[in-house]
Scaffold this motif. Structure first.
Motif, PDB file in Angstrom:
ATOM      1  N   ALA A 163       0.785  -1.082  -0.130  1.00  0.00           N
ATOM      2  CA  ALA A 163      -0.023  -0.078   0.059  1.00  0.00           C
ATOM      3  C   ALA A 163       0.936   1.307  -0.067  1.00  0.00           C
ATOM      4  O   ALA A 163       2.086   1.344   0.592  1.00  0.00           O
ATOM      5  CB  ALA A 163      -0.952  -0.059   1.318  1.00  0.00           C
ATOM      6  N   PRO A 164       0.324   2.397  -0.614  1.00  0.00           N
ATOM      7  CA  PRO A 164       1.205   3.531  -0.679  1.00  0.00           C
ATOM      8  C   PRO A 164       0.938   4.307   0.559  1.00  0.00           C
ATOM      9  O   PRO A 164       1.036   5.813   0.632  1.00  0.00           O
ATOM     10  CB  PRO A 164       0.355   4.483  -1.965  1.00  0.00           C
ATOM     11  N   PHE A 165       0.824   3.788   1.823  1.00  0.00           N
ATOM     12  CA  PHE A 165       0.668   4.540   3.043  1.00  0.00           C
ATOM     13  C   PHE A 165       1.204   3.761   4.098  1.00  0.00           C
ATOM     14  O   PHE A 165       1.507   2.745   4.260  1.00  0.00           O
ATOM     15  CB  PHE A 165      -0.660   5.026   3.427  1.00  0.00           C
ATOM     16  N   VAL A 166       1.689   4.607   5.105  1.00  0.00           N
ATOM     17  CA  VAL A 166       1.806   4.094   6.525  1.00  0.00           C
ATOM     18  C   VAL A 166       1.118   4.726   7.526  1.00  0.00           C
ATOM     19  O   VAL A 166       0.933   5.922   7.389  1.00  0.00           O
ATOM     20  CB  VAL A 166       3.308   4.110   6.982  1.00  0.00           C
ATOM     21  N   CYS A 167       0.919   4.061   8.572  1.00  0.00           N
ATOM     22  CA  CYS A 167      -0.181   4.655   9.589  1.00  0.00           C
ATOM     23  C   CYS A 167       0.514   4.898  10.819  1.00  0.00           C
ATOM     24  O   CYS A 167       1.321   4.036  11.268  1.00  0.00           O
ATOM     25  CB  CYS A 167      -1.315   3.744  10.044  1.00  0.00           C
TER      26      CYS A 167
END
Length: 138
Positions: free
Chosen positions: A93-97
Motif C-alpha cells: 500500500a502507498p501509506f503508513v499509519c
C-alpha cells in the motif's frame, strides 16, 4: 510514495520497549528494549504486522519524513501509553499509519476475562478519560 524515501523518527530519543505480535495477539512478556528511534521504512518491515512501542504515557512525537522532499507529517502524543506504526503486508500500500494507542490487543496469555485484560482502562463511575494527540503536515 516509495517507502525507501521515508523514515519515522520517535522523539525524545530514548530506550523503549517494543512489543511483538503473534498472530492477532500481543506478546508483552517478550517485549524487547530498543534504542531505535529512527526507523527506515520498507514494506517487509511490516511482515509481522504493526510495530508497537510502549511510551509509558510520556509526551512523544512521531515524525514521518521524506528527507529529499522535506515533507511529512508529525504526530504529537500527550498521554498515549503506546503507539502503533503499520502498513498492510504483503500488499504494498502507498501509506503508513502512525497511531496513538491507549490499549493493546489481547495478550497471548489472555484467558478471556475482561477484568484481567492487559493494557485496559477501567474508569470508576462518573469519571472520564480524554486522549490527546495533534497532527501537523509539513
Amino acid at each position: 510514495m516509495d517507502f525507501a524515501d521515508y523514515h519515522v523518527e520517535l522523539t525524545p530519543h530514548k530506550e523503549r520497549q517494543q512489543i511483538s505480535l503473534v498472530g492477532n495477539y500481543t506478546d508483552v512478556a517478550h517485549a524487547v528494549k530498543t534504542t531505535t528511534n529512527d526507523i527506515a521504512l520498507s514494506h517487509k518491515l511490516f511482515a509481522h504486522d504493526a510495530l508497537i512501542f510502549n511510551l509509558q504515557a510520556e509526551p512523544t512525537t512521531l515524525t514521518l519524513t521524506d528527507a529529499a522532499a522535506h515533507t511529512g507529517v508529525t504526530l504529537r502524543l500527550e498521554n498515549a501509553e503506546y503507539c502503533g506504526i503499520w502498513s498492510p503486508y504483503p500488499a504494498q500500500a502507498p501509506f503508513v499509519c502512525l497511531e496513538p494507542w491507549w490499549g493493546l490487543a489481547d495478550d497471548v496469555t489472555a484467558k478471556g476475562e475482561l477484568s484481567t485484560k492487559n493494557a485496559i482502562h477501567a474508569l470508576p463511575a462518573q469519571t472520564s478519560f480524554t486522549g490527546k494527540y495533534e497532527i501537523s503536515v509539513f
